[in-house]
Design a protein around this motif. Structure first.
Motif, short mmCIF file in Angstrom:
data_model
loop_
_atom_site.label_atom_id
_atom_site.label_comp_id
_atom_site.label_asym_id
_atom_site.label_seq_id
_atom_site.Cartn_x
_atom_site.Cartn_y
_atom_site.Cartn_z
N UNK A 134 0.66 -1.37 -0.09
CA UNK A 134 -0.11 -0.50 0.17
C UNK A 134 0.59 1.33 -0.24
N UNK A 135 1.32 1.84 -1.00
CA UNK A 135 2.05 3.37 -1.44
C UNK A 135 2.03 3.95 -0.94
N UNK A 136 2.54 4.63 0.55
CA UNK A 136 2.36 6.04 1.11
C UNK A 136 1.87 5.50 2.60
N UNK A 137 1.10 4.36 2.69
CA UNK A 137 -0.01 4.01 3.89
C UNK A 137 0.82 3.95 5.01
N UNK A 138 0.06 3.91 6.10
CA UNK A 138 0.43 4.25 7.31
C UNK A 138 0.47 2.95 8.10
N UNK A 139 1.15 2.47 8.91
CA UNK A 139 1.19 1.45 9.15
C UNK A 139 -0.16 1.00 10.10
N UNK A 140 -0.21 -0.24 10.13
CA UNK A 140 -1.28 -0.37 10.99
C UNK A 140 -1.33 -0.33 12.55
N UNK A 141 -2.52 0.48 13.09
CA UNK A 141 -2.24 0.51 14.34
C UNK A 141 -1.97 -0.33 15.37
N UNK A 142 -2.44 -1.44 15.30
CA UNK A 142 -1.34 -2.61 16.01
C UNK A 142 0.04 -3.09 15.81
N UNK A 143 0.31 -2.53 14.65
CA UNK A 143 1.73 -2.98 14.25
C UNK A 143 2.23 -1.58 15.09
N UNK A 144 1.70 -0.70 15.83
CA UNK A 144 2.77 0.19 15.94
C UNK A 144 2.57 0.07 17.48
N UNK A 145 1.18 -0.65 18.26
CA UNK A 145 1.43 -1.02 19.42
C UNK A 145 2.14 -2.35 19.59
N UNK A 146 2.36 -3.49 18.87
CA UNK A 146 3.35 -4.30 19.04
C UNK A 146 4.68 -3.49 19.33
N UNK A 147 5.52 -2.52 18.44
CA UNK A 147 6.46 -2.17 18.15
C UNK A 147 7.04 -0.97 19.48
N UNK A 148 5.86 -0.51 20.50
CA UNK A 148 5.63 0.11 21.38
C UNK A 148 5.81 -0.53 22.39
N UNK A 149 5.43 -2.15 22.77
CA UNK A 149 5.85 -2.48 23.65
C UNK A 149 7.49 -3.37 23.57
#
Length: 213
Positions: free
Chosen positions: A62-77
């Motif tokens: 998905x060109x230019x799309x943001x990361x999925x919100x749940x993926x961001x949560x995982x990274x924050x973990x």
């Protein structure tokens, strides 16, 4: 036929580019990219000083799309940074420039290899590469302190490619990281743990520095 060496940036031989590939480049490959960077910073301070560059793209990105919100949560973990990420569609130029391509699944691996560019000897699924790396004696690799991380990384890819036909997956599913897209955060977290566990021996082998230093 030998694995390409010294691809780097714009022909510079002093860099080693790692490309993580999944389908949409909004879940698995962003998590893998940012966890790799996080681990490299922990081991090297600044991975760019060692010449390592980490990127990601998607076979149906998905060109230019943001990361999925749940993926961001995982990274924050994991304490990893999701800032500034935008999705990319996998292009020939990404494969051409990559010294190591790590994919989420065998299907992604096949798609990358089908693009050509002599990608076969430097493209693995993440879990496949982890399995091969575990079988490589670190003493046979160049010392990262003396010869540099880039030379060590190139030697690691060559050694893994040489082992691939001899060290097979125990099951058909063993080399897969399943897609969490649309799944609840609990499944995302399980995929994040899976990716982190697969990355740890890879980053240790690349840098010669363990996570517990």
């Amino acid at each position: 036929m030998t694995a390409p060496e010294g691809r780097g940036i714009a022909g510079r031989p002093d860099t080693f580019r790692i490309l993580h590939v999944s389908t949409g480049n909004v879940c698995r490959s962003p998590i893998t990219e940012r966890l790799t960077r996080h681990a490299l910073v922990h081991r090297l301070g600044d991975p760019l000083q060692g010449g390592l560059i980490v990127e990601s793209a998607g076979t149906w990105g998905h060109e230019g799309a943001p990361m999925e919100a749940n993926a961001e949560v995982v990274l924050a973990d994991f304490g990893a940074d999701a800032t500034g990420f935008t999705g990319r569609e996998l292009l020939d130029e990404h494969v051409i420039r990559a010294d190591l391509v790590l994919t989420a699944t065998r299907d992604h691996r096949a798609q990358v290899i089908s693009m050509g560019h002599s990608a076969g000897l430097r493209t693995f699924t993440l879990k496949e590469f982890t399995r091969l790396v575990r079988a490589i004696d670190p003493a046979t690799l160049p010392d990262a302190g003396e010869e540099g991380v880039v030379e060590r990384a190139r030697a690691l890819v060559r050694a893994a490619a040489a082992l691939r036909g001899w060290l097979l997956a125990p099951t058909a599913d063993a080399d897969e990281v399943h897609d969490p897209y649309g799944a609840p955060i609990t499944f995302f977290r399980s995929i994040g743990d899976e990716i982190s566990q697969a990355l740890d021996p890879v980053v240790t082998a690349l840098t010669g520095v363990s996570a517990s230093r």
